[in-house]
Design an enzyme around this catalytic site. Structure first.
Site, PDB file in Angstrom:
ATOM      1  N   ASP A 109       0.623   3.778  -3.528  1.00 34.27           N
ATOM      2  CA  ASP A 109       0.956   5.218  -3.577  1.00 34.27           C
ATOM      3  C   ASP A 109       1.872   5.522  -4.766  1.00 34.27           C
ATOM      4  O   ASP A 109       1.653   6.476  -5.512  1.00 34.27           O
ATOM      5  CB  ASP A 109       1.578   5.689  -2.246  1.00 34.27           C
ATOM      6  CG  ASP A 109       2.848   4.947  -1.856  1.00 34.27           C
ATOM      7  OD1 ASP A 109       3.118   3.867  -2.417  1.00 34.27           O
ATOM      8  OD2 ASP A 109       3.576   5.444  -0.969  1.00 34.27           O
ATOM      9  N   LEU A 161       0.842  -1.209   0.000  1.00 39.75           N
ATOM     10  CA  LEU A 161       0.000   0.000   0.000  1.00 39.75           C
ATOM     11  C   LEU A 161       0.875   1.256   0.000  1.00 39.75           C
ATOM     12  O   LEU A 161       0.859   2.054  -0.923  1.00 39.75           O
ATOM     13  CB  LEU A 161      -0.919  -0.011   1.235  1.00 39.75           C
ATOM     14  CG  LEU A 161      -1.602   1.311   1.599  1.00 39.75           C
ATOM     15  CD1 LEU A 161      -2.577   1.747   0.520  1.00 39.75           C
ATOM     16  CD2 LEU A 161      -2.302   1.207   2.955  1.00 39.75           C
ATOM     17  N   ASP A 162       1.636   1.411   1.060  1.00 39.36           N
ATOM     18  CA  ASP A 162       2.506   2.574   1.253  1.00 39.36           C
ATOM     19  C   ASP A 162       3.783   2.064   1.895  1.00 39.36           C
ATOM     20  O   ASP A 162       3.830   1.951   3.122  1.00 39.36           O
ATOM     21  CB  ASP A 162       1.790   3.589   2.163  1.00 39.36           C
ATOM     22  CG  ASP A 162       2.654   4.783   2.528  1.00 39.36           C
ATOM     23  OD1 ASP A 162       3.749   4.913   1.979  1.00 39.36           O
ATOM     24  OD2 ASP A 162       2.223   5.575   3.393  1.00 39.36           O
ATOM     25  N   PRO A 163       4.758   1.627   1.091  1.00 42.10           N
ATOM     26  CA  PRO A 163       4.906   1.876  -0.338  1.00 42.10           C
ATOM     27  C   PRO A 163       4.180   0.839  -1.213  1.00 42.10           C
ATOM     28  O   PRO A 163       4.026  -0.308  -0.818  1.00 42.10           O
ATOM     29  CB  PRO A 163       6.423   1.749  -0.538  1.00 42.10           C
ATOM     30  CG  PRO A 163       6.842   0.725   0.478  1.00 42.10           C
ATOM     31  CD  PRO A 163       5.949   0.940   1.675  1.00 42.10           C
ATOM     32  N   CYS A 205      -1.078   9.133   3.967  1.00 38.60           N
ATOM     33  CA  CYS A 205      -1.745   7.833   4.083  1.00 38.60           C
ATOM     34  C   CYS A 205      -1.937   7.510   5.561  1.00 38.60           C
ATOM     35  O   CYS A 205      -1.076   7.809   6.381  1.00 38.60           O
ATOM     36  CB  CYS A 205      -0.891   6.750   3.422  1.00 38.60           C
ATOM     37  SG  CYS A 205      -1.702   5.134   3.370  1.00 38.60           S
TER      38      CYS A 205
END
Length: 450
Positions: free
Chosen positions: A130, A125-127, A155
């Protein structure tokens, strides 16, 4: 792809969606943990999943397992990734991780190319998601002759608003220690062309209200070092670059009190190695005259700063809720941070029926080739299945599904670049965006707001 085999290292909460995707694609997966029990628990009820016990510190055993598979997914702590990649180089096997590329991993880039292997990282997700949507907009703007003047990316993984009713407005779906330690990190970012640095103890004081929609009371603060993203995202023209974290309003002030009063210290203290009540421990941590609530609140007031009396009362009520003024016994863990974590983990877990929420938003200030200005957002808002329902949390789905999709695209040759990679270019990202959107309904919604 039915004859292909994957070795999955780790059994954290995000691994289940990845495992399910691979199993559904007809891929055999060896689920490897240090203890066979953990591996069995994760593999239970998943066709084509085979639990095994493996210690990644045992190089010979790791090599033997890697050799039997086509690809390794490493979902264990990032410090172990270089050892896993070295094993994959020796056996000429691909690797996928959801972690940031560390210097130790990047050092192995040429060896990976020489071995003809792909090591795809930062695909969660993050990273992960994004990057996909940051690069998408940046490449579109550049292709049309425009510039990115400002890039903000925030986030947050949070409880759904209706389930956020505690002083921190937060619940732990992963290590509370990891969450709290991250709040002590210094941060750097570009603002108006200058590098701004914030020391760890001051981080919470920089948090500001951040508007996404009127229904959410978010605050945002910078996360670690955003300055490399000018180069990573190929936006040398960009004057403001901030990547940060979203929390609900009230969180930073509460954390700042914990920082100012010494509760986030991991310095060893003998008195926290044996059982005692929380009020006795708090008196010693604060250096208070006694463990009466009056003396404890006075000691806190002398170390922390409050905007006004109402805020002070609100924050003290929160500390009371945690139990640091109480006769409740601490869990002795040798330092204030770990003793606090033990208590928070008991009080701030998701309960059955509660949901988590993930909010991710990029905000781009764009100057088009004709000089016109535009503010564009790219937003992902996702709620998880209720805890106890057997479905995925939002966080597990948004980390585990991209990792699974990335694995399939490496295995089927769609992602064919070799070396230590991250999703930083359209040729890697476009197939990932397409698959995530069309097959799993995971996408950022893009809007022009001005």
């Amino acid at each position: 792809m039915s004859s292909q085999r994957v070795l999955m290292l780790g059994a954290g909460f995000v691994t289940k969606p990845t495992l399910d995707i691979l199993s559904d694609a007809g891929i055999e997966v060896s689920v490897a943990c240090r203890t066979l029990d953990s591996a069995r628990k994760l593999a239970e009820g998943v066709k084509l999943a085979n639990p095994i016990s493996l210690d990644v510190n045992d190089e010979k055993a790791l090599d033997a397992e890697v050799a039997k598979h086509d690809l390794v997914i490493s979902l264990i702590p990032y410090t172990y990734h270089p050892a896993v990649i070295r094993s994959a180089i020796r056996q000429s096997k691909h690797v996928v991780t959801t972690s940031y590329v560390s210097p130790a991993m990047l050092e192995l880039d040429q060896q990976c190319k020489d071995a003809g292997i792909t090591v795809l990282n930062e695909i969660g997700l993050d990273p992960g998601i994004d990057h996909l949507y940051a690069i998408k907009t940046i490449e579109e703007v550049h292709k049309a002759g425009g510039k990115i003047l400002s890039f903000l990316s925030y986030c947050g993984g949070l409880p759904a608003p209706e389930d956020s009713g505690n002083p921190l407005g937060y619940k732990f779906s992963w290590s509370s220690r990891g969450v709290l330690l991250a709040l002590r990190n210094a941060a750097s970012f570009y603002q108006g062309g200058k590098v701004i640095s914030v020391e760890g103890p001051e981080l919470m004081a920089t948090a500001k209200p951040y508007h996404i929609t009127p229904g959410f009371a978010f605050v945002a603060y910078p996360n670690r070092d955003s300055t490399p993203y000018r180069e990573r995202y190929n936006i040398p023209e960009c004057q403001t670059i901030i990547r940060g974290t979203l929390r609900y309003a009230g969180f930073p002030e509460f954390i700042k009190v914990l920082v100012d009063t010494g509760f986030l210290s991991d310095k060893e203290q003998d008195f926290l190695k044996t059982p005692c009540t929380w009020k006795e421990a708090t008196a010693k941590i604060l250096g208070a005259q006694s463990d009466s609530e009056k003396d404890l609140t006075w000691a806190i007031s002398s170390k922390a700063t409050f905007k006004d009396t109402a805020q002070k009362e609100h924050l003290l009520a929160g500390l009371r809720w945690i139990g640091i003024f109480s006769d409740e016994e601490i869990t002795p863990r040798g330092n204030p941070l770990d003793c606090l974590c033990a208590t928070l983990e008991k009080k701030m877990q998701f309960e059955d029926g509660e949901r988590d929420l993930v909010m991710l938003q990029h905000k781009f200030e764009i100057e088009h080739s004709n000089g016109a200005r535009e503010t564009r957002t790219s937003t992902l808002c996702e709620y998880g299945s209720p805890y106890g329902s057997g479905g995925y949390s939002a966080m597990a789905r948004l980390v585990g599904v991209p990792a699974g999709v990335g694995t399939l695209l490496v295995l089927n040759g769609t992602i064919k670049q070799r070396g230590v990679l991250a999703p930083m270019s359209g040729d890697i990202n476009e197939p990932l965006i397409k698959e995530l959107k069309e097959k799993y309904g995971i996408e950022c919604i893009e809007k022009t707001i001005t």
